[in-house]
Enzyme design. Sequence first.
Site, PDB file in Angstrom:
ATOM      1  N   GLY A  29       0.826  -1.219   0.000  1.00  0.00           N
ATOM      2  CA  GLY A  29       0.000   0.000   0.000  1.00  0.00           C
ATOM      3  C   GLY A  29       0.852   1.257   0.000  1.00  0.00           C
ATOM      4  O   GLY A  29       1.949   1.274   0.555  1.00  0.00           O
ATOM      5  N   ARG A  72       1.447  -5.748  -5.135  1.00  0.00           N
ATOM      6  CA  ARG A  72       1.488  -6.666  -3.987  1.00  0.00           C
ATOM      7  C   ARG A  72       1.892  -8.095  -4.348  1.00  0.00           C
ATOM      8  O   ARG A  72       1.573  -9.027  -3.612  1.00  0.00           O
ATOM      9  CB  ARG A  72       0.096  -6.727  -3.337  1.00  0.00           C
ATOM     10  CG  ARG A  72      -0.316  -5.497  -2.577  1.00  0.00           C
ATOM     11  CD  ARG A  72      -1.471  -5.792  -1.652  1.00  0.00           C
ATOM     12  NE  ARG A  72      -1.977  -4.591  -1.016  1.00  0.00           N
ATOM     13  CZ  ARG A  72      -1.460  -4.046   0.085  1.00  0.00           C
ATOM     14  NH1 ARG A  72      -0.436  -4.614   0.673  1.00  0.00           N
ATOM     15  NH2 ARG A  72      -1.980  -2.950   0.590  1.00  0.00           N
ATOM     16  N   ASP A 118       4.609  -7.759   4.792  1.00  0.00           N
ATOM     17  CA  ASP A 118       4.608  -8.764   3.723  1.00  0.00           C
ATOM     18  C   ASP A 118       5.721  -8.491   2.708  1.00  0.00           C
ATOM     19  O   ASP A 118       6.399  -9.409   2.251  1.00  0.00           O
ATOM     20  CB  ASP A 118       3.251  -8.775   3.003  1.00  0.00           C
ATOM     21  CG  ASP A 118       2.155  -9.382   3.879  1.00  0.00           C
ATOM     22  OD1 ASP A 118       2.481 -10.272   4.691  1.00  0.00           O
ATOM     23  OD2 ASP A 118       0.995  -8.969   3.753  1.00  0.00           O
ATOM     24  N   LYS A 146       7.913   0.568   5.660  1.00  0.00           N
ATOM     25  CA  LYS A 146       6.817   1.438   5.211  1.00  0.00           C
ATOM     26  C   LYS A 146       5.487   0.850   5.619  1.00  0.00           C
ATOM     27  O   LYS A 146       5.325  -0.364   5.564  1.00  0.00           O
ATOM     28  CB  LYS A 146       6.889   1.546   3.684  1.00  0.00           C
ATOM     29  CG  LYS A 146       5.688   2.144   3.015  1.00  0.00           C
ATOM     30  CD  LYS A 146       5.045   1.228   1.968  1.00  0.00           C
ATOM     31  CE  LYS A 146       4.369   0.032   2.550  1.00  0.00           C
ATOM     32  NZ  LYS A 146       3.539  -0.745   1.642  1.00  0.00           N
ATOM     33  N   THR A 147       4.561   1.606   6.050  1.00  0.00           N
ATOM     34  CA  THR A 147       3.131   1.297   6.116  1.00  0.00           C
ATOM     35  C   THR A 147       2.446   2.333   6.989  1.00  0.00           C
ATOM     36  O   THR A 147       2.906   2.630   8.095  1.00  0.00           O
ATOM     37  CB  THR A 147       2.786  -0.119   6.639  1.00  0.00           C
ATOM     38  OG1 THR A 147       1.360  -0.211   6.687  1.00  0.00           O
ATOM     39  CG2 THR A 147       3.349  -0.502   7.980  1.00  0.00           C
ATOM     40  N   ASP A 203      -0.126   1.840   8.437  1.00  0.00           N
ATOM     41  CA  ASP A 203      -0.784   1.114   9.534  1.00  0.00           C
ATOM     42  C   ASP A 203      -0.004   1.194  10.852  1.00  0.00           C
ATOM     43  O   ASP A 203      -0.562   0.955  11.911  1.00  0.00           O
ATOM     44  CB  ASP A 203      -0.951  -0.369   9.167  1.00  0.00           C
ATOM     45  CG  ASP A 203      -1.908  -0.562   8.007  1.00  0.00           C
ATOM     46  OD1 ASP A 203      -2.399   0.442   7.465  1.00  0.00           O
ATOM     47  OD2 ASP A 203      -2.155  -1.723   7.631  1.00  0.00           O
TER      48      ASP A 203
HETATM   49  P1  FBP Z   1       0.691  -2.032   3.566  1.00  0.00           P
HETATM   50  O1  FBP Z   1       0.706  -2.891   4.787  1.00  0.00           O
HETATM   51  O2  FBP Z   1       1.152  -2.714   2.351  1.00  0.00           O
HETATM   52  O3  FBP Z   1       1.409  -0.746   3.792  1.00  0.00           O
HETATM   53  O4  FBP Z   1      -0.830  -1.621   3.255  1.00  0.00           O
HETATM   54  C1  FBP Z   1      -1.698  -1.308   4.276  1.00  0.00           C
HETATM   55  C2  FBP Z   1      -3.022  -0.800   3.761  1.00  0.00           C
HETATM   56  O5  FBP Z   1      -2.998   0.575   3.495  1.00  0.00           O
HETATM   57  C3  FBP Z   1      -4.107  -1.149   4.783  1.00  0.00           C
HETATM   58  O6  FBP Z   1      -4.286  -0.125   5.695  1.00  0.00           O
HETATM   59  C4  FBP Z   1      -5.283  -1.462   3.911  1.00  0.00           C
HETATM   60  O7  FBP Z   1      -6.155  -2.383   4.501  1.00  0.00           O
HETATM   61  C5  FBP Z   1      -4.661  -2.051   2.704  1.00  0.00           C
HETATM   62  O8  FBP Z   1      -3.400  -1.476   2.570  1.00  0.00           O
HETATM   63  C6  FBP Z   1      -5.461  -1.815   1.456  1.00  0.00           C
HETATM   64  O9  FBP Z   1      -4.857  -2.499   0.401  1.00  0.00           O
HETATM   65  P2  FBP Z   1      -5.057  -2.153  -1.125  1.00  0.00           P
HETATM   66  O10 FBP Z   1      -4.199  -0.976  -1.423  1.00  0.00           O
HETATM   67  O11 FBP Z   1      -4.547  -3.369  -1.814  1.00  0.00           O
HETATM   68  O12 FBP Z   1      -6.499  -1.874  -1.340  1.00  0.00           O
END
Ligand code: FBP
Length: 561
Positions: free
Chosen positions: A87, A151, A182, A208-209, A211
């Site tokens: 993300g 991803r 991941d 990075k994230t 979250d």
């Molecule tokens: P990462 O862990 O890869 O940083 O992504 C987190 C996130 O932003 C979550 O908060 C959310 O649930 C998810 O990605 C959404 O994923 P996508 O971008 O595939 O819709």
Amino acid sequence: MAQKTANVSELQVERWKFKPILPDILKNGAASIKLVKGKTTKSVANQYKVKEIFKNTYGLPEITFKKGVNTAFTKKTIKVAVVLSGGQAPGGHNVIAGLFDGLKKANKKNVLIGYLGGPSGILENKFKVISEDVLQEYRNTGGFDIIQSGRTKIETPEQFELIKKIFLLSGVDALVVVGGDDSNTNAAMIAEYVIKEKLDKCIVGVPKTIDGDLKNKYVETSFGFDTATKIYSELVGNICRDVNSSRKYWHFVRLMGRSASHITLEVGFKTQPNIALIGEEILSKNMTLAKVIENITDVIVKRSQTGKNFGVVLVPEGLIEFIPEMKELISSLNDALTENAEAVANVHSVEEKKDFICGKIPNKLADLMKSLPTGIASQLMLDRDPHGNVQVSLIETEKLLVEMARKKLSELRKEDKYKGKFSPITHFFGYEGRCGIPSNFDANYTYALGYNAAALVINGLTGYLSSIRNLIKPPKQWECGGIPLTMMMTIERRYGKDKPVIQKALVDLGGSPFKEFVKNRDKWAAGESYIFPGPIQYFGSANVTDITTRTLQYEHSKKKK
Ligand code: FBP
């Protein structure tokens, strides 16, 4: 090439001028950094199994950068590749800028390329050469659009073979993977592979994230959390003020953060809503969905008794996976959907799909599934992401809570226990925060993470995560180094199989941020203690431009004691 100014906001033009502040230890480049090796390390959990998988990279020592002469430094020209993975998070472009500048500082001839579209770009060998001309449009901007993201999970022997071929063919000496748990698991797997194959390539990760769940003793926060929570806090603060003005709605706001409630906790501190649900607490107290609803309606009823038929509820995106019965249902659905993938693909109506899958899971869980609103049941059956995660961003938990709260309140009304008016409005704030213009903190932090990753690569380190610490202090005093990726690994069940993954850091119920929240939440529930933080400030007093998250502040204040 001059930066283009057409079709660009005034803020972006000003933001291009921002010069990230480097930690003192990095500013003279890799040649003046001495590597100090710590003790050998072990994984956070499942040591035996993790060691079995990572035979070559398990136990690497922690690395700290200190001022001094780097006797091993050579001016050898290297070609480095970077990939943005998972993300989006504010600051990704500055990681690339820091990496680029760090590499060029060591040797002007060093080359940086960026694989396009995430890890699939590595496998397809699709890349773009990063030059100053390309980069200057992106410095201090949000988004991952310079090379985009993806991803794709890297795990099969064929994928590793392909990577080997591509690295050898294109002469890539090092790969920097910018990602969450991941994606850095991917990095760890590639690192293990290149060492096993004696490929003389460096693989380094960057945390990075938005979250905030990629953190531990050595990673104080992942980048993007600061900016994203500031953006959500502005929006939630505005809703709080609206609620306080109109005094007629209950707003249920779901906030991103797939597996942990850090975002909700941080936004809670910044805005002081009436209710902030913390998934980790719900799990630890083994709360049923009915109990969660009862807790929410208790607050709604109490407020209504003093004429307050309004309020704000924050719901972490991952809540559904924290409610034990729902967690059990999701895990059973994961297995049933994987085992019956072909049959499920041939069923088209939601009702039929639900009936089919209910026949494949234990009766108790099938009853729960049937009791859920069709919309939610259908969202629970959506495809998992390539890493096997349920796509909680697509599950409208806030609507589930509203529907169930409405039902409960009407029961209470019949029993003469509730006389209020319940007018709910739902929101989901997620994607709004992921590509915001990075705050000063994130702009500095990401630039330093990239520059630090360059130092790790130049020193030939493989299987390390770029680590910058002491983040509560001004950037010049930040401490730098690398921590072994295997140190953060554990084993989790994904797609019905045991897989190595980087352990997610959930909200620590014994930690000072959560304790601080508990101290205050009853007051927030009863009154209108709302705070209205307003938008991120990029210019002006350091009191507003340079503040870090409340989470980091509370965590550090505990360390000092
Ligand atoms: P990462 O862990 O890869 O940083 O992504 C987190 C996130 O932003 C979550 O908060 C959310 O649930 C998810 O990605 C959404 O994923 P996508 O971008 O595939 O819709």
